[in-house]
Scaffold this motif. Structure first.
Motif, mmCIF file in Angstrom:
data_model
loop_
_atom_site.group_PDB
_atom_site.id
_atom_site.type_symbol
_atom_site.label_atom_id
_atom_site.label_comp_id
_atom_site.label_asym_id
_atom_site.label_seq_id
_atom_site.Cartn_x
_atom_site.Cartn_y
_atom_site.Cartn_z
ATOM 1 N N GLU A 120 0.837 -1.202 0.000
ATOM 2 C CA GLU A 120 0.000 0.000 0.000
ATOM 3 C C GLU A 120 0.877 1.258 0.000
ATOM 4 O O GLU A 120 1.825 1.353 0.771
ATOM 5 N N PRO A 121 0.559 2.257 -0.844
ATOM 6 C CA PRO A 121 1.343 3.497 -0.857
ATOM 7 C C PRO A 121 1.120 4.297 0.420
ATOM 8 O O PRO A 121 -0.015 4.431 0.878
ATOM 9 N N VAL A 122 2.218 4.802 1.003
ATOM 10 C CA VAL A 122 2.095 5.572 2.240
ATOM 11 C C VAL A 122 2.749 6.948 2.161
ATOM 12 O O VAL A 122 2.394 7.847 2.910
ATOM 13 N N ASN A 123 3.711 7.125 1.260
ATOM 14 C CA ASN A 123 4.465 8.376 1.249
ATOM 15 C C ASN A 123 5.239 8.480 -0.051
ATOM 16 O O ASN A 123 5.396 7.500 -0.770
ATOM 17 N N ILE A 124 5.756 9.683 -0.346
ATOM 18 C CA ILE A 124 6.673 9.825 -1.461
ATOM 19 C C ILE A 124 8.043 10.195 -0.913
ATOM 20 O O ILE A 124 8.160 10.866 0.101
ATOM 21 N N ALA A 125 9.082 9.696 -1.570
ATOM 22 C CA ALA A 125 10.457 10.019 -1.174
ATOM 23 C C ALA A 125 10.924 11.138 -2.099
ATOM 24 O O ALA A 125 11.589 10.901 -3.099
ATOM 25 N N PHE A 126 10.509 12.354 -1.771
ATOM 26 C CA PHE A 126 10.798 13.476 -2.652
ATOM 27 C C PHE A 126 12.271 13.819 -2.603
ATOM 28 O O PHE A 126 12.887 13.777 -1.539
ATOM 29 N N PRO A 127 12.866 14.175 -3.759
ATOM 30 C CA PRO A 127 14.290 14.539 -3.762
ATOM 31 C C PRO A 127 14.535 15.805 -2.949
ATOM 32 O O PRO A 127 13.625 16.633 -2.800
ATOM 33 N N ALA A 128 15.747 15.965 -2.450
ATOM 34 C CA ALA A 128 16.091 17.142 -1.645
ATOM 35 C C ALA A 128 16.103 18.409 -2.485
ATOM 36 O O ALA A 128 15.859 19.500 -1.971
ATOM 37 N N GLN A 129 16.391 18.272 -3.795
ATOM 38 C CA GLN A 129 16.444 19.431 -4.676
ATOM 39 C C GLN A 129 15.793 19.089 -6.014
ATOM 40 O O GLN A 129 15.841 17.939 -6.445
ATOM 41 N N VAL A 130 15.192 20.080 -6.654
ATOM 42 C CA VAL A 130 14.613 19.909 -7.978
ATOM 43 C C VAL A 130 15.150 20.995 -8.898
ATOM 44 O O VAL A 130 15.564 22.066 -8.441
#
Length: 192
Positions: A120-130
């Protein structure tokens, strides 16, 4: 199981049967008759609520290893964000609260790691910078002065302060946690 003294920001633990992400963990050594303690801020992964706890150094918590799967962001309907597995074309959704402040950085077709717990999806591992392109900014006061900043509008609609040498069409790196300018992205074969 992990001792509270080993907690670090970004870890995911199971507390009272619910998944929580460690937002911050501060260690207090104690002294005299006071024992050492760990002060922890936890974010509930489903609701986004923040909980602050004071734990003994020897308290044991159940740490969780999440599966990471790279997914493609599709769209949002205001209630949830929808992602697609590029290999199987299966779609999943995450509630708006799980995305939080990262919403402004999500762009259609962007590939991003989604964290799954027991499928089950619980979170996103967003990058530190975009990296984002500068859509509009006034000309610099002085070409090479970098101690003063000016406003720039990025392709996601955000306004940030950038150094004077940044021009329209430049690509800049933005810190996702603070929303601040980090540096200009230099492309291969292009001279500054």
């Amino acid at each position: 199981m992990i001792e509270s003294s080993g907690l670090k920001a970004g870890m995911v633990i199971l507390l009272d049967g619910e998944l929580h992400s460690v937002a911050s963990a501060g260690h207090h050594a104690g002294g005299g008759q006071q024992a050492g303690a760990v002060f922890v801020k936890l974010r509930h992964l489903k609701t986004g609520h923040i909980k602050e706890l004071r734990l003994h150094l020897s308290d044991r918590l159940e740490d969780v290893v999440l599966e990471h799967k790279v997914m493609e962001y599709l769209y949002t309907d205001g209630v949830a964000f929808y992602f697609m597995n590029p290999d199987t074309f299966d779609q999943i959704s995450l509630p708006t609260k799980a995305i939080g402040a990262y919403e402004k950085f999500l762009q259609p077709n962007m590939r991003i790691p989604v964290q799954l717990y027991e499928g089950e999806p619980v979170n996103i591992a967003f990058p530190a910078q975009v990296e984002l392109a500068v859509v509009s900014t006034p000309p610099g006061l002085r070409e090479h002065e970098s101690s003063t900043f000016k406003s720039a509008t990025l392709d996601n609609g955000m306004e940030v302060l950038v150094p004077q040498f940044i021009k329209e069409g430049d690509t800049v790196r933005i810190d996702t946690a603070t929303g601040k300018y980090v540096e200009r992205v230099r492309r291969e074969g292009r001279r500054p």
